[in-house]
Design a protein around this motif. Structure first.
Motif, PDB file in Angstrom:
ATOM      1  N   ALA A  58      -1.771   5.589   8.095  1.00 50.19           N
ATOM      2  CA  ALA A  58      -1.702   5.689   6.637  1.00 50.19           C
ATOM      3  C   ALA A  58      -3.115   5.841   6.093  1.00 50.19           C
ATOM      4  N   VAL A  59      -3.290   6.752   5.132  1.00 45.39           N
ATOM      5  CA  VAL A  59      -4.574   6.914   4.455  1.00 45.39           C
ATOM      6  C   VAL A  59      -4.540   6.056   3.196  1.00 45.39           C
ATOM      7  N   HIS A  82      -0.890  -3.191   6.433  1.00 49.63           N
ATOM      8  CA  HIS A  82      -0.670  -3.145   7.879  1.00 49.63           C
ATOM      9  C   HIS A  82       0.676  -3.768   8.233  1.00 49.63           C
ATOM     10  N   GLY A  83       1.032  -4.782   7.492  1.00 50.10           N
ATOM     11  CA  GLY A  83       2.371  -5.319   7.676  1.00 50.10           C
ATOM     12  C   GLY A  83       2.449  -6.789   7.961  1.00 50.10           C
ATOM     13  N   ARG A  84       3.281  -7.412   7.211  1.00 53.46           N
ATOM     14  CA  ARG A  84       3.715  -8.786   7.456  1.00 53.46           C
ATOM     15  C   ARG A  84       5.218  -8.721   7.407  1.00 53.46           C
ATOM     16  N   PRO A  85       5.964  -9.101   8.376  1.00 51.87           N
ATOM     17  CA  PRO A  85       5.589  -9.658   9.664  1.00 51.87           C
ATOM     18  C   PRO A  85       4.835  -8.657  10.522  1.00 51.87           C
ATOM     19  N   PRO A  86       4.146  -9.157  11.557  1.00 50.92           N
ATOM     20  CA  PRO A  86       3.347  -8.272  12.414  1.00 50.92           C
ATOM     21  C   PRO A  86       4.146  -7.079  12.920  1.00 50.92           C
ATOM     22  N   GLY A  87       3.481  -5.921  12.890  1.00 54.45           N
ATOM     23  CA  GLY A  87       4.092  -4.707  13.399  1.00 54.45           C
ATOM     24  C   GLY A  87       4.972  -3.971  12.414  1.00 54.45           C
ATOM     25  N   ARG A  91       0.134   1.099  12.147  1.00 49.87           N
ATOM     26  CA  ARG A  91      -0.828   0.477  13.052  1.00 49.87           C
ATOM     27  C   ARG A  91      -2.252   0.849  12.686  1.00 49.87           C
ATOM     28  N   ARG A  92      -2.425   2.049  12.159  1.00 51.56           N
ATOM     29  CA  ARG A  92      -3.772   2.558  11.876  1.00 51.56           C
ATOM     30  C   ARG A  92      -3.917   2.840  10.394  1.00 51.56           C
TER      31      ARG A  92
END
Length: 167
Positions: A58-59, A82-87, A91-92
């Motif tokens: 994502a930019v 980036h995300g909560r919960p992880p993943g 990722r970038r």
């Protein structure tokens, strides 16, 4: 007898505002739009907006000044994207700094803190279109070794992200 008013300030720069975070009301998160694109978040003159998303990248367009007042917002926003919960998120993250007019030590600290949290989950923050003065700060502090730095967003799209196995 005349009254002294204190030292004159340079035109164009304002003194940093220092606020206590205890008891402060958090700014509402930006509303999500279609296809994961998030509406801009403005805090103290800083705009953070997801421009494009492709695959796991994502930019994130960042505009304004990153200083003591806005550094926490930048850190929280990058980690949140980036995300909560992880993943859960991309990722970038490619942070487009073309419209960042100022970044001080607090801003660099926010980038490092966001990097540490995102990297712990197998993610990466790359920087693109960093202005020469800010690029010099990254080199002086050694942070150019921590972040992938690209001359333009298009170059960051073409660069590989973190390996899938690190996720």
């Amino acid at each position: 007898m005349t009254e002294e008013t204190g030292p004159a300030r340079r035109a164009g720069r304002r003194a940093p505002e220092v606020r206590c975070r205890a008891g402060a009301v958090a700014a509402p998160a930006a509303a999500s739009g279609p296809a994961g694109v998030t509406a801009p978040l403005a805090a103290g003159g800083l705009r953070i907006e997801v421009g494009r998303v492709r695959g796991d990248t994502a930019v994130v367009a960042v505009a304004g000044e990153i200083d003591l007042r806005t550094a926490g917002t930048l850190r929280d926003r990058l980690v949140g994207l980036h995300g909560r919960p992880p993943g859960a998120g991309p990722r970038r993250l490619v942070a487009d700094f073309a419209a960042v007019t100022f970044c001080d030590a607090a801003g660099l600290g926010a980038l490092v803190a966001a990097h540490n949290q995102i990297a712990a989950d197998g993610g990466e923050i790359a920087l693109a279109a960093v202005r020469p003065a800010q690029l010099r700060l990254l080199r002086i502090t050694g942070l150019h070794r921590l972040f992938a730095i690209h001359p333009a967003v298009e170059d960051a799209w073409a660069a590989p992200g973190p390996p899938a196995a690190s996720r």
